[in-house]
Structure formats: C-alpha cells, structure tokens
Scaffold this motif. Structure first.
Motif, PDB file in Angstrom:
ATOM      1  N   UNK A  17      -5.493   2.605   6.601  1.00  0.00           N
ATOM      2  CA  UNK A  17      -4.370   1.818   7.687  1.00  0.00           C
ATOM      3  C   UNK A  17      -4.902   0.883   7.794  1.00  0.00           C
ATOM      4  N   UNK A  18      -5.909   0.697   8.183  1.00  0.00           N
ATOM      5  CA  UNK A  18      -6.541  -0.390   9.379  1.00  0.00           C
ATOM      6  C   UNK A  18      -6.129  -1.604   7.693  1.00  0.00           C
ATOM      7  N   UNK A  19      -7.358  -1.031   6.884  1.00  0.00           N
ATOM      8  CA  UNK A  19      -7.745  -1.868   5.350  1.00  0.00           C
ATOM      9  C   UNK A  19      -6.364  -2.419   4.676  1.00  0.00           C
ATOM     10  N   UNK A  20      -5.471  -2.041   4.996  1.00  0.00           N
ATOM     11  CA  UNK A  20      -4.288  -2.540   4.133  1.00  0.00           C
ATOM     12  C   UNK A  20      -3.017  -3.298   5.000  1.00  0.00           C
ATOM     13  N   UNK A  21      -4.036  -2.855   5.850  1.00  0.00           N
ATOM     14  CA  UNK A  21      -2.903  -3.819   7.347  1.00  0.00           C
ATOM     15  C   UNK A  21      -3.215  -5.431   7.042  1.00  0.00           C
ATOM     16  N   UNK A  22      -4.783  -5.601   7.267  1.00  0.00           N
ATOM     17  CA  UNK A  22      -5.466  -6.866   6.963  1.00  0.00           C
ATOM     18  C   UNK A  22      -4.795  -8.288   6.251  1.00  0.00           C
ATOM     19  N   UNK A  23      -3.740  -6.972   4.516  1.00  0.00           N
ATOM     20  CA  UNK A  23      -3.430  -7.493   4.193  1.00  0.00           C
ATOM     21  C   UNK A  23      -1.797  -8.079   4.536  1.00  0.00           C
ATOM     22  N   UNK A  27       3.501  -2.816   5.100  1.00  0.00           N
ATOM     23  CA  UNK A  27       2.949  -2.170   3.909  1.00  0.00           C
ATOM     24  C   UNK A  27       1.971  -0.724   4.519  1.00  0.00           C
ATOM     25  N   UNK A  28       1.297  -1.229   4.652  1.00  0.00           N
ATOM     26  CA  UNK A  28       0.068  -0.092   5.908  1.00  0.00           C
ATOM     27  C   UNK A  28       1.217   0.838   6.104  1.00  0.00           C
ATOM     28  N   UNK A  29       1.464   0.685   7.101  1.00  0.00           N
ATOM     29  CA  UNK A  29       2.723   2.020   7.320  1.00  0.00           C
ATOM     30  C   UNK A  29       3.580   1.976   6.521  1.00  0.00           C
ATOM     31  N   UNK A  30       3.977   2.152   5.869  1.00  0.00           N
ATOM     32  CA  UNK A  30       5.195   2.619   4.978  1.00  0.00           C
ATOM     33  C   UNK A  30       3.577   3.394   3.768  1.00  0.00           C
ATOM     34  N   UNK A  31       2.658   3.039   3.340  1.00  0.00           N
ATOM     35  CA  UNK A  31       1.386   3.478   2.882  1.00  0.00           C
ATOM     36  C   UNK A  31       1.137   5.551   3.605  1.00  0.00           C
ATOM     37  N   UNK A  32       0.875   4.613   4.678  1.00  0.00           N
ATOM     38  CA  UNK A  32       0.568   5.989   5.866  1.00  0.00           C
ATOM     39  C   UNK A  32       1.351   7.244   5.865  1.00  0.00           C
ATOM     40  N   UNK A  33       2.594   6.748   6.442  1.00  0.00           N
ATOM     41  CA  UNK A  33       4.223   7.676   6.069  1.00  0.00           C
ATOM     42  C   UNK A  33       3.744   8.081   4.909  1.00  0.00           C
ATOM     43  N   UNK A  34       3.974   7.951   3.933  1.00  0.00           N
ATOM     44  CA  UNK A  34       3.889   8.108   1.969  1.00  0.00           C
ATOM     45  C   UNK A  34       2.808   9.326   2.005  1.00  0.00           C
ATOM     46  N   UNK A  35       1.567   8.917   2.361  1.00  0.00           N
ATOM     47  CA  UNK A  35       0.529   9.763   2.914  1.00  0.00           C
ATOM     48  C   UNK A  35       0.940  11.657   2.838  1.00  0.00           C
TER      49      UNK A  35
END
Length: 69
Positions: A17-23, A27-35
């Motif tokens: 989440x931190x890695x994706x949230x950097x950009x 999208x980081x929140x959505x990706x973690x929710x999907x995982x």
C-alpha cells in the motif's frame, strides 16, 4: 475455512500500500481492498476446483483472477 492473516502478510500489505500510495493514494486503497477480497474469496472456496496433479495435495487448488482464454 477461516482466513487468518499472519504478521508477515499484514506487513506485506502495508508495504504494498505504501509503495503504490507514493504515486496514487486512491489506487493503493483500491488495490489493497481487492487483495483482501481475493483472500476472503479463496478462504471461502478453499476446496473448490481440481487437485493440481503435479503436487497431488488435497489442500492445493488452482485459482484464476481472469479467464485463461
């Protein structure tokens, strides 16, 4: 089957989440929710599908996110 998150997997989710949230924080929140949803789904359907013949283990089943075609 009950889903239990190990300390390592929780730490991995935080790192992802931190890695994706950097950009892109949204999208980081959505990706973690999907995982997390995928993990819950896997726990609910743990013994659905064929046994993987190469391993011949009753508790090892393939899962697909997309159609294989």
């Amino acid at each position: 089957m009950k889903l239990r998150w190990s300390e390592r997997s929780v730490n991995d989710l935080i790192t992802i989440q931190k890695y994706i949230a950097h950009n892109n924080p949204q999208m980081a929140k959505e990706w973690i929710a999907k995982l997390k949803a995928r993990a819950r789904s896997a726990a609910e359907t743990a013994l659905v599908g064929r046994i993987v013949p190469e391993f011949n283990q009753k508790d090892l089943r393939p899962t697909w996110k997309w159609e294989a075609r």
